[in-house]
Design a protein around this motif. Structure first.
Motif, short mmCIF file in Angstrom:
data_model
loop_
_atom_site.label_atom_id
_atom_site.label_comp_id
_atom_site.label_asym_id
_atom_site.label_seq_id
_atom_site.Cartn_x
_atom_site.Cartn_y
_atom_site.Cartn_z
N LEU A 172 9.66 57.26 45.12
CA LEU A 172 8.82 55.84 44.93
C LEU A 172 7.89 56.10 43.94
O LEU A 172 7.73 55.06 43.06
N ALA A 173 7.29 57.30 43.59
CA ALA A 173 6.52 57.57 42.33
C ALA A 173 7.23 57.30 41.06
O ALA A 173 6.72 56.89 40.12
N GLU A 174 8.65 57.39 41.10
CA GLU A 174 9.46 57.14 40.05
C GLU A 174 9.51 55.65 39.80
O GLU A 174 9.68 55.25 38.57
N LEU A 175 10.04 55.30 40.93
CA LEU A 175 10.43 53.84 40.76
C LEU A 175 9.25 52.85 40.56
O LEU A 175 9.15 52.00 39.87
N ALA A 176 8.21 52.98 41.66
CA ALA A 176 7.03 51.92 41.74
C ALA A 176 5.84 53.18 41.57
O ALA A 176 5.20 53.02 42.84
N PRO A 177 5.30 53.63 40.91
CA PRO A 177 4.01 54.37 40.82
C PRO A 177 2.85 53.70 41.05
O PRO A 177 1.84 54.46 41.70
N LYS A 178 2.93 52.52 41.05
CA LYS A 178 1.66 51.61 41.12
C LYS A 178 1.31 50.94 42.59
O LYS A 178 0.63 50.33 42.92
N ALA A 179 2.69 51.10 43.13
CA ALA A 179 2.61 50.42 44.71
C ALA A 179 1.77 51.01 45.85
O ALA A 179 1.51 52.14 45.47
N LYS A 180 1.27 50.08 46.45
CA LYS A 180 0.29 50.76 47.43
C LYS A 180 0.97 51.89 48.63
O LYS A 180 0.13 52.99 48.74
N THR A 181 2.16 51.62 48.80
CA THR A 181 2.95 52.80 49.59
C THR A 181 3.12 54.00 48.83
O THR A 181 2.45 55.11 49.43
N THR A 182 3.35 53.85 47.55
CA THR A 182 3.31 55.15 46.73
C THR A 182 1.98 55.90 46.65
O THR A 182 1.92 56.85 46.86
N GLU A 183 0.96 55.01 46.48
CA GLU A 183 -0.37 55.51 46.49
C GLU A 183 -0.84 56.07 47.99
O GLU A 183 -1.44 57.32 47.74
N ALA A 184 -0.45 55.56 48.93
CA ALA A 184 -0.73 56.02 50.10
C ALA A 184 -0.14 57.33 50.34
O ALA A 184 -0.67 58.22 51.27
N LEU A 185 1.12 57.37 50.03
CA LEU A 185 2.07 58.75 50.17
C LEU A 185 1.24 59.74 49.35
O LEU A 185 1.28 61.11 50.03
N ALA A 186 0.50 59.49 48.17
CA ALA A 186 0.05 60.49 47.48
C ALA A 186 -1.16 60.94 48.22
O ALA A 186 -1.44 62.25 47.98
#
Length: 482
Positions: A441-455
């Motif tokens: 997800l961090a490669e496909l949509a780094p600014k998505a809320k789900t990506t940030e929550a996983l980080a």
């Protein structure tokens, strides 16, 4: 401590009736309040009989999602765990002679810790005086724990007597009451392995005892993080793979992802890798697995992430003994600071063993009744078997499926005594596109809320902060323009 052989190992021209006042040397500071000349009343080490230590009751309290460092008890336990890792004690016998029942409860609580599972612990009443009588005609164990709340002169006098019957090689830990630097130093000079004073909690006791048997030449052990699904189809692999990527690429830490779903694993697909060898080859001959062979078997998914892929083939029945899984995972832990295990939805002896021996456990569930029941069974099992560890982290995945009745995240967490560490919304397009592309997800949509929550969850698990991006200098900007 060593037995006498013409010379008392405790005798260093120090008299038992010498005065033990406070020391002015500031190089050493024991835990607890500042040393005092007179012994003050102290609190009990642990709670009433047959109850867990009160400090550990807070470990079961819900932890807000997305929070880092907001629970002092969690942070204290996490820091202690991180400090001495997962080093287990050797197979030794430990005898403890205590004066207060609550001290015995504390030691029995510590004996149930997973790091002490190979030890044999016996707790007896009577303190140091009872130990003197017990070993007049029998050998002392490898580790002897004695409690003595008497004044320093009496404590030293009894330890002098214990030295006469103590076998060479036996280690002695003294639980006292006087938090005095001079006394501590004298005990160390006389051969005592460790001196502990209250307040003392089970995990602190485990840590102190483990340090006595720490082997400087032992191989490095990374933190093992197991990801387990409450049932099939909850998306545990997608969460585990994205967390592994976030730890390695987002936080800059070396990590190894191990896909243990041998017939149906998807790690190779998710990272667009098709290695010729993988974890099944290592499990087939675990005794041959060395760092060189391991490096050849693992695929590189980035500068800091390695993949131990599953064969994802039905050509074999994979009748692998549980000991092979334990041996391979232990060897993998020597390869990187973080090892992420993607566990299949099966219940076997090896999976149970991995769940209970991992440093961190993440349970992925969907908000339905079957997931709630299975998650509760897993949480109850882990809490019973790992009383001194932080509780599992709960990830609620695929929340908000249109038309599906769901259990609210708040109600789901309250039924377990946990607040979900992460709630992932139902986003089939985002996850589906990433899977089809072989991307995270961090490669496909780094600014998505789900990506940030996983980080954020990766930061909680790894106990690391994201690196701060360095701003380019004004001079560098001017040079680029030219």
């Amino acid at each position: 401590m060593r037995a006498q052989s013409g010379h008392d190992p405790f005798d260093l021209q120090f008299e038992a009736d010498d005065d033990f006042g406070p020391s002015s040397d500031a190089d050493w500071r024991p835990a607890g309040p500042a040393p005092s000349e007179r012994r003050e009343p102290v609190e009990d080490y642990s709670p009433a009989p047959r109850r867990r230590a009160e400090a550990f009751d807070d470990l079961d309290a819900p932890r807000p999602a997305g929070s880092v460092g907001d629970n002092p008890v969690h942070d204290m336990i996490a820091s202690a765990e991180a400090a001495f890792g997962d080093h287990a004690l050797p197979r030794i016998t430990i005898h403890a002679f205590i004066e207060r029942p609550r001290t015995g409860d504390m030691i029995e609580h510590a004996a149930r810790d997973r790091r002490m599972e190979r030890t044999s612990v016996t707790v007896r009443d009577g303190g140091l005086s009872a130990a003197l009588l017990a070993y007049q005609n029998q050998p002392t164990p490898p580790l002897l724990v004695v409690e003595c709340c008497a004044a320093a002169p009496e404590l030293l006098a009894q330890l002098d007597q214990l030295a006469e019957v103590c076998d060479p090689g036996s280690k002695v830990v003294v639980l006292g009451a006087a938090n005095d630097i001079a006394l501590y130093r004298e005990l160390m000079r006389r051969g005592v392995s460790e001196y502990l004073v209250p307040p003392l909690k089970p995990l602190q006791f485990v840590r102190s005892v483990s340090n006595l048997y720490a082997d400087p030449s032992a191989p490095f052990l990374g933190r093992q993080i197991a990801f387990c699904g409450a049932k099939g189809g909850v998306g545990v692999s997608a969460i585990a793979h994205n967390i592994a990527y976030a730890i390695s690429e987002g936080l800059g830490a070396n990590a190894v992802l191990v896909d243990l779903d041998l017939p149906f694993g998807t790690a190779g697909l998710d990272f667009n890798q098709d290695p010729l060898q993988g974890v099944a080859d290592a499990l087939g001959e675990p005794d041959r697995l060395d760092p060189v062979l391991m490096d050849r078997m693992m695929a590189r998914c980035g500068e800091k992430l390695s993949l131990f892929a599953a064969p994802a083939s039905l050509d074999d029945d994979y009748n692998i003994p549980p000991e092979a899984f334990e041996e391979v995972t232990q060897k993998v832990r020597a390869a990187a600071p973080f090892v992420i295990l993607d566990l299949p939805h099966v219940w076997t002896a090896w999976k149970r063993r991995i769940l209970l021996s991992s440093d961190d456990l993440v349970i992925v569930a969907t908000p339905d009744l079957a997931s709630l029941r299975n998650t509760k069974n897993l949480v109850d099992l882990v809490r019973r078997a790992r009383p001194n560890d932080t509780p599992p982290r709960l990830v609620l995945n695929q929340v908000g499926v249109p038309g599906r009745p769901e259990i609210a995240a708040k109600d789901f967490g309250e039924a377990l005594g946990l607040i979900p560490a992460l709630v992932v919304p139902f986003e089939p397009k985002l996850f589906g596109q990433a899977a089809n592309n072989g991307q995270m997800l961090a490669e496909l949509a780094p600014k998505a809320k789900t990506t940030e929550a996983l980080a954020q969850l990766a930061q909680q698990i790894s106990r690391r902060e994201a690196p701060v991006a360095q701003k380019s200098s004004l001079l560098a900007g001017l040079l680029r323009r030219k």
